[in-house]
Design a protein around this motif. Sequence first.
Motif, mmCIF file in Angstrom:
data_model
loop_
_atom_site.group_PDB
_atom_site.id
_atom_site.type_symbol
_atom_site.label_atom_id
_atom_site.label_comp_id
_atom_site.label_asym_id
_atom_site.label_seq_id
_atom_site.Cartn_x
_atom_site.Cartn_y
_atom_site.Cartn_z
ATOM 1 N N LEU A 41 0.819 -1.210 0.000
ATOM 2 C CA LEU A 41 0.000 0.000 0.000
ATOM 3 C C LEU A 41 0.855 1.264 0.000
ATOM 4 O O LEU A 41 1.977 1.260 0.502
ATOM 5 C CB LEU A 41 -0.903 0.018 1.239
ATOM 6 C CG LEU A 41 -1.891 -1.121 1.411
ATOM 7 C CD1 LEU A 41 -2.649 -0.928 2.708
ATOM 8 C CD2 LEU A 41 -2.850 -1.193 0.255
ATOM 9 N N PHE A 42 0.292 2.317 -0.554
ATOM 10 C CA PHE A 42 0.887 3.637 -0.396
ATOM 11 C C PHE A 42 0.460 4.116 0.992
ATOM 12 O O PHE A 42 -0.691 4.443 1.227
ATOM 13 C CB PHE A 42 0.380 4.607 -1.472
ATOM 14 C CG PHE A 42 0.799 4.254 -2.863
ATOM 15 C CD1 PHE A 42 2.112 3.946 -3.147
ATOM 16 C CD2 PHE A 42 -0.124 4.223 -3.887
ATOM 17 C CE1 PHE A 42 2.507 3.630 -4.434
ATOM 18 C CE2 PHE A 42 0.243 3.911 -5.172
ATOM 19 C CZ PHE A 42 1.568 3.605 -5.458
ATOM 20 N N GLY A 43 1.370 4.165 1.918
ATOM 21 C CA GLY A 43 1.027 4.505 3.294
ATOM 22 C C GLY A 43 0.568 3.253 4.015
ATOM 23 O O GLY A 43 1.061 2.161 3.763
ATOM 24 N N SER A 44 -0.396 3.392 4.910
ATOM 25 C CA SER A 44 -0.928 2.237 5.626
ATOM 26 C C SER A 44 -2.364 2.519 6.042
ATOM 27 O O SER A 44 -2.823 3.650 6.031
ATOM 28 C CB SER A 44 -0.074 1.923 6.857
ATOM 29 O OG SER A 44 -0.136 2.984 7.785
ATOM 30 N N VAL A 45 -3.054 1.454 6.413
ATOM 31 C CA VAL A 45 -4.415 1.592 6.934
ATOM 32 C C VAL A 45 -4.278 1.812 8.435
ATOM 33 O O VAL A 45 -3.674 1.011 9.138
ATOM 34 C CB VAL A 45 -5.255 0.331 6.636
ATOM 35 C CG1 VAL A 45 -6.620 0.445 7.282
ATOM 36 C CG2 VAL A 45 -5.392 0.128 5.128
ATOM 37 N N THR A 46 -4.832 2.908 8.920
ATOM 38 C CA THR A 46 -4.689 3.269 10.330
ATOM 39 C C THR A 46 -5.979 3.018 11.091
ATOM 40 O O THR A 46 -7.022 2.710 10.508
ATOM 41 C CB THR A 46 -4.315 4.759 10.453
ATOM 42 O OG1 THR A 46 -5.391 5.542 9.918
ATOM 43 C CG2 THR A 46 -3.031 5.077 9.718
ATOM 44 N N SER A 47 -5.892 3.170 12.395
ATOM 45 C CA SER A 47 -7.082 3.010 13.235
ATOM 46 C C SER A 47 -8.119 4.076 12.914
ATOM 47 O O SER A 47 -9.321 3.850 13.072
ATOM 48 C CB SER A 47 -6.708 3.043 14.712
ATOM 49 O OG SER A 47 -6.087 4.259 15.028
ATOM 50 N N LYS A 48 -7.674 5.226 12.439
ATOM 51 C CA LYS A 48 -8.605 6.295 12.049
ATOM 52 C C LYS A 48 -9.462 5.846 10.869
ATOM 53 O O LYS A 48 -10.676 6.071 10.855
ATOM 54 C CB LYS A 48 -7.817 7.550 11.685
ATOM 55 C CG LYS A 48 -8.670 8.726 11.294
ATOM 56 C CD LYS A 48 -7.806 9.932 10.969
ATOM 57 C CE LYS A 48 -8.669 11.101 10.548
ATOM 58 N NZ LYS A 48 -7.852 12.268 10.179
ATOM 59 N N ASP A 49 -8.843 5.191 9.885
ATOM 60 C CA ASP A 49 -9.585 4.689 8.730
ATOM 61 C C ASP A 49 -10.590 3.622 9.144
ATOM 62 O O ASP A 49 -11.735 3.611 8.687
ATOM 63 C CB ASP A 49 -8.618 4.096 7.695
ATOM 64 C CG ASP A 49 -7.590 5.112 7.216
ATOM 65 O OD1 ASP A 49 -7.924 6.304 7.147
ATOM 66 O OD2 ASP A 49 -6.455 4.692 6.909
ATOM 67 N N ILE A 50 -10.145 2.736 10.034
ATOM 68 C CA ILE A 50 -11.019 1.654 10.508
ATOM 69 C C ILE A 50 -12.181 2.224 11.301
ATOM 70 O O ILE A 50 -13.331 1.805 11.146
ATOM 71 C CB ILE A 50 -10.210 0.641 11.337
ATOM 72 C CG1 ILE A 50 -9.140 -0.019 10.459
ATOM 73 C CG2 ILE A 50 -11.120 -0.413 11.949
ATOM 74 C CD1 ILE A 50 -8.127 -0.838 11.216
ATOM 75 N N ALA A 51 -11.907 3.222 12.157
ATOM 76 C CA ALA A 51 -12.962 3.843 12.957
ATOM 77 C C ALA A 51 -13.993 4.526 12.071
ATOM 78 O O ALA A 51 -15.204 4.436 12.321
ATOM 79 C CB ALA A 51 -12.368 4.836 13.943
ATOM 80 N N ALA A 52 -13.534 5.193 11.022
ATOM 81 C CA ALA A 52 -14.470 5.870 10.112
ATOM 82 C C ALA A 52 -15.352 4.853 9.396
ATOM 83 O O ALA A 52 -16.571 5.050 9.281
ATOM 84 C CB ALA A 52 -13.700 6.711 9.107
ATOM 85 N N ALA A 53 -14.761 3.760 8.931
ATOM 86 C CA ALA A 53 -15.538 2.730 8.244
ATOM 87 C C ALA A 53 -16.533 2.058 9.198
ATOM 88 O O ALA A 53 -17.680 1.777 8.827
ATOM 89 C CB ALA A 53 -14.609 1.691 7.645
ATOM 90 N N LEU A 54 -16.107 1.803 10.439
ATOM 91 C CA LEU A 54 -17.002 1.194 11.432
ATOM 92 C C LEU A 54 -18.156 2.118 11.781
ATOM 93 O O LEU A 54 -19.301 1.677 11.894
ATOM 94 C CB LEU A 54 -16.231 0.863 12.704
ATOM 95 C CG LEU A 54 -15.634 -0.516 12.813
ATOM 96 C CD1 LEU A 54 -14.813 -0.634 14.079
ATOM 97 C CD2 LEU A 54 -16.685 -1.574 12.770
ATOM 98 N N THR A 55 -17.861 3.381 11.970
ATOM 99 C CA THR A 55 -18.909 4.355 12.299
ATOM 100 C C THR A 55 -19.943 4.412 11.191
ATOM 101 O O THR A 55 -21.147 4.456 11.455
ATOM 102 C CB THR A 55 -18.283 5.744 12.538
ATOM 103 O OG1 THR A 55 -17.351 5.649 13.608
ATOM 104 C CG2 THR A 55 -19.344 6.764 12.883
ATOM 105 N N GLN A 56 -19.483 4.377 9.960
ATOM 106 C CA GLN A 56 -20.394 4.416 8.824
ATOM 107 C C GLN A 56 -21.225 3.137 8.755
ATOM 108 O O GLN A 56 -22.419 3.173 8.481
ATOM 109 C CB GLN A 56 -19.606 4.606 7.536
ATOM 110 C CG GLN A 56 -20.460 4.826 6.318
ATOM 111 C CD GLN A 56 -19.612 5.101 5.085
ATOM 112 O OE1 GLN A 56 -18.416 4.813 5.058
ATOM 113 N NE2 GLN A 56 -20.232 5.662 4.075
ATOM 114 N N LYS A 57 -20.604 1.987 9.032
ATOM 115 C CA LYS A 57 -21.300 0.712 8.905
ATOM 116 C C LYS A 57 -22.281 0.468 10.043
ATOM 117 O O LYS A 57 -23.404 0.041 9.824
ATOM 118 C CB LYS A 57 -20.280 -0.428 8.847
ATOM 119 C CG LYS A 57 -20.908 -1.772 8.574
ATOM 120 C CD LYS A 57 -19.871 -2.803 8.252
ATOM 121 C CE LYS A 57 -20.581 -4.074 7.823
ATOM 122 N NZ LYS A 57 -19.687 -5.029 7.229
#
Length: 147
Positions: A89-105
């Motif tokens: 990946l370019f960069g990495s998947v962070t807890s912020k990304d996971i939190a945003a996806a979880l909040t949306q789901k």
Amino acid sequence: MKVVLKQDVKSIGKKDELHEVSDGYARNYLLPRGLAVAADAAAVNEVRTKAAASEHHAAEELANAQALAKKLNGQIVAIKAKAGQGGRLFGSVTSKDIAAALTQKVGEPVDKRKIVLDGDIKNFGSYEVEVKVYPKVTAKLTVKVEE
């Protein structure tokens, strides 16, 4: 003399606690400085009411946390990411990304600080993630990183 503390007092105890102190200490130090009040029936009743209210709020928070953990448990969260050759990946998947996806789901806010990652997510694939919703209440979910 029994007193109810109005503030934390270093050598005695914390706010809203009932303590037995010497009469002179209470009359000459605690009461004049507003650190405590004499433990009459009204003050003792107020302490008991505050204790019961705080227990009730803690029980409500625990029930809400358990309900959220039940919602989160076993969820599969898909996160889209860009990558170069070799699937890195370019960069990495962070807890912020996971939190945003979880909040949306899920529809409820999830704090990024409560998401525990074993290491950096820098490749495509599935990863097990733990969410510490409340002390002693955790949920496990799967994060799929896709192109």
